[in-house]
Design an enzyme around this catalytic site. Structure first.
Site, PDB file in Angstrom:
ATOM      1  N   GLU A 102      19.959   8.751 -15.359  1.00  0.00           N
ATOM      2  CA  GLU A 102      19.238  10.006 -15.156  1.00  0.00           C
ATOM      3  C   GLU A 102      20.137  11.216 -15.408  1.00  0.00           C
ATOM      4  O   GLU A 102      19.717  12.204 -16.024  1.00  0.00           O
ATOM      5  CB  GLU A 102      18.661  10.062 -13.739  1.00  0.00           C
ATOM      6  CG  GLU A 102      17.655   8.985 -13.416  1.00  0.00           C
ATOM      7  CD  GLU A 102      16.326   9.163 -14.127  1.00  0.00           C
ATOM      8  OE1 GLU A 102      16.165  10.152 -14.859  1.00  0.00           O
ATOM      9  OE2 GLU A 102      15.439   8.313 -13.936  1.00  0.00           O
ATOM     10  N   ARG A 106      19.036  13.670 -18.489  1.00  0.00           N
ATOM     11  CA  ARG A 106      18.476  14.951 -18.041  1.00  0.00           C
ATOM     12  C   ARG A 106      19.517  16.064 -18.055  1.00  0.00           C
ATOM     13  O   ARG A 106      19.217  17.198 -18.461  1.00  0.00           O
ATOM     14  CB  ARG A 106      17.878  14.799 -16.643  1.00  0.00           C
ATOM     15  CG  ARG A 106      16.773  13.745 -16.576  1.00  0.00           C
ATOM     16  CD  ARG A 106      16.123  13.713 -15.207  1.00  0.00           C
ATOM     17  NE  ARG A 106      15.289  12.528 -15.029  1.00  0.00           N
ATOM     18  CZ  ARG A 106      14.062  12.547 -14.524  1.00  0.00           C
ATOM     19  NH1 ARG A 106      13.500  13.683 -14.194  1.00  0.00           N
ATOM     20  NH2 ARG A 106      13.383  11.430 -14.372  1.00  0.00           N
ATOM     21  N   GLU A 365       5.110   9.890 -23.618  1.00  0.00           N
ATOM     22  CA  GLU A 365       5.229   8.898 -24.688  1.00  0.00           C
ATOM     23  C   GLU A 365       4.048   8.895 -25.654  1.00  0.00           C
ATOM     24  O   GLU A 365       4.223   8.736 -26.870  1.00  0.00           O
ATOM     25  CB  GLU A 365       5.407   7.494 -24.091  1.00  0.00           C
ATOM     26  CG  GLU A 365       6.738   7.281 -23.399  1.00  0.00           C
ATOM     27  CD  GLU A 365       6.777   7.894 -22.008  1.00  0.00           C
ATOM     28  OE1 GLU A 365       7.899   8.142 -21.504  1.00  0.00           O
ATOM     29  OE2 GLU A 365       5.695   8.130 -21.417  1.00  0.00           O
TER      30      GLU A 365
END
Length: 569
Positions: A102, A106, A365
């Site tokens: 993460e 990010r 997605e």
């Protein structure tokens, strides 16, 4: 004259494209996602509910993950505010436990994207310092990193739920290459070693299971998924190949070998004719797809160009069929948003079969695949599908404080989960924006920075000379009063671009906040997006409104496409 740059923005009513109102709707949504207080209100937060992003005490995931989106949408005030926050308030002296994956996608991805877009040193310095804090995760016998790193002690551990707490996850350790290779002074060798382990290990039927021991280097469980736990590993392979200016042959070979195994062992067609990628558990198939697996339509389309010639058409068709299936998962819900997972069994197709899989958390997605397929085929249906998603988000997910996921896509009365995931602003809205059709195109010359001639020479392109009946000679004098064509291109084949290679200046004055996107900004879970942009160098184009007005009023230029050029977010 070498040619004119124009906007491809077909009208909402008459063509397969979108109006500027549609093109800017994602930017409007982005500002809605900031909530009533704007950046200052959520600068230190990760999400509306930040608890689900284990970041070791780091704050501001939403700010940093969204830097590139702010820049592309030309939300200039917000971008400057975010930059100031990174400079003044993004502190790295934290001591908690963090998810390697993460923090990488990010934070480091967001910082590196912003650095390559702007050349601002603050982003590079923060990315390097944060990368240093993640290196203890790689301290294992195999070099395969563990999933969790402790910023205070420098220790690492695997997730407790990952096969008896002893496994690293394919989608996590396999999705570090793009970012970490660009921190080469820190970690280039580490990510290269991950590739070596994966190349050498035996793979069941050529498939990559989701769990690997970072101690022994052996697979821990034969569960294969192109969705959750596996997804971005495959995505990073093809994008690593493209990012390297097509020199990373290892990534290319691994991608096409994996795709062949997926096609052979996981690909299915339902009785209703829907193509899907099932999950594999030791030879037994689960006939379902997760929302996360829906990136695969776009991925396969992206990789079709460099496949063996005899397979290209097959891969393009496969990409279209998978994307159609994922669209069906949206179309068959009451909200026109898709569930977290959908099944193909008991006569039911492309729908969730239990409430625990019926939620939607603002994932990108499906719209990402729409964007890829639009870019490849120019079939207007993909823009329409994208627009449907934007409208559904507005209707069911917008709240006073921003946007929220919903608990049940099959209920028209939304039950909000009160979480605005960072990827909503960083990926979902960016993808709908770059797929909306407001794209700068050049007349008469494809040029080295445009990957597909259809991006320029397609039926939606405004050929200004044809619109006016003027030839190049007649147009040249008028055009050159507001258009300079020198230094148009810079090579797009740099393997590792640095700030001296910045290829951008997407700030045309006369059109105010219209973005001019030359190459799709989607390569990544954030970072890869920025590396594939083909930016202009020394962008000297100054489309002045008064010049356009004079040309229109004198009937020398028909600019009906610019009827809404002053529509701003």
């Amino acid at each position: 004259m070498e040619g004119l740059w124009v906007l491809d923005v077909p009208s909402k009513a008459g063509g397969p494209g979108v109006s500027l109102d549609r093109a800017w709707e994602p930017a409007q949504a982005f500002r809605g996602g900031l909530g009533n207080g704007g950046l200052c209100d959520w600068g230190g937060k990760d999400e509306i509910d930040p608890s689900s992003v284990p970041a070791g005490g780091l704050s501001g995931a939403t700010v940093i993950d969204s830097l590139d989106t702010l820049y592309l949408m030309e939300l200039k005030e917000e971008f400057q505010e975010a930059k100031a926050w990174v400079e003044e308030s993004f502190h790295l002296n934290v001591s908690g436990e963090a998810s390697l994956f993460e923090v990488n996608i990010r934070y480091i991805g967001g910082l590196l994207s912003a650095f390559y877009l702007t050349g601002e040193e603050v982003f590079r310095i923060k990315a390097i310092k944060l990368g240093e804090k993640l290196l203890p995760a790689f301290d294992t016998p195999t070099g395969i990193p563990k999933g969790v790193v402790n910023f205070k002690s420098g220790s690492n551990r695997s997730w407790g739920w990952a096969v008896a707490g002893g496994s690293s996850i394919l989608a996590e350790f396999g999705s570090l290459h793009l970012e970490f290779l660009h921190l080469t002074q820190l970690s280039g060798n580490q990510v290269r070693n991950i590739r070596k382990v994966l190349r050498d290990i035996d793979k069941p039927f050529g498939l990559y299971p989701n769990f690997l021991s970072p101690v022994s280097g052996n697979w821990m469980q034969h569960h294969v998924s192109v969705g959750g736990l596996g997804d971005s590993f495959y995505e990073y392979l093809i994008k690593s190949w493209l990012m390297s200016a097509k020199t990373d042959m290892e990534a290319k070979d691994m991608y096409y070998e994996a795709l062949e195994a997926i096609e052979t062992h996981l690909l299915n067609v339902s009785p209703g004719g829907l193509t899907y990628i099932a999950e594999w558990r030791g030879g037994i198939l689960d006939h379902k797809m997760g929302h996360l697996a829906c990136f695969s339509g776009g991925m396969i389309a992206l990789g079709a160009e460099d496949a063996q010639e005899e397979k290209r058409a097959r891969y393009r068709e496969l990409a279209a069929q998978i994307t159609k299936t994922c669209h069906e998962s949206y179309a068959r819900s009451d909200t026109k948003l898709g569930p977290e997972a959908f099944w193909f069994n008991s006569g039911r197709e492309a729908v969730a079969t239990q409430t625990s899989e019926s939620y939607y958390i603002l994932r990108p997605e499906v719209v990402e695949s729409y964007m890829y397929l639009w870019r490849q085929t120019h079939d207007p249906i993909y823009r329409e599908w994208g627009w449907e998603v934007v409208m559904a988000l507005e209707k069911y997910c917008r709240t006073e404080a921003g946007f929220s996921g919903i608990q049940d896509v099959y209920s028209k009365v939304p039950d909000h989960d009160n979480k605005q995931q960072t990827f909503f602003l960083a990926e979902t809205l960016k993808t709908t924006f770059t797929g909306s059709g407001a794209v700068l195109k050049r007349i008469g010359d494809v040029g080295p920075c445009l990957a597909d001639p259809a991006d320029v020479l397609d039926e939606q392109l405004l050929f200004l000379c044809e619109e006016t009946g003027l030839g190049d000679t007649a147009m040249s004098h008028q055009a050159q009063t507001f258009l300079s064509t020198e230094n148009v291109y810079e090579t797009c084949s740099l393997a590792i671009p640095g700030p001296k290679h910045r290829r951008f200046a997407l700030q045309p004055r006369g059109f105010d906040s219209l973005p001019f996107v030359l190459e799709v900004f989607w390569f990544l879970l954030d970072f890869a997006f920025s590396l594939q942009l083909c930016f202009l160098t020394d962008f000297k184009y100054s489309f002045q409104n008064h010049v356009l007005s004079e040309m229109v009023s004198s009937n020398k230029l028909n600019l009906k496409v610019f009827a809404h050029t002053h529509t701003k977010p």
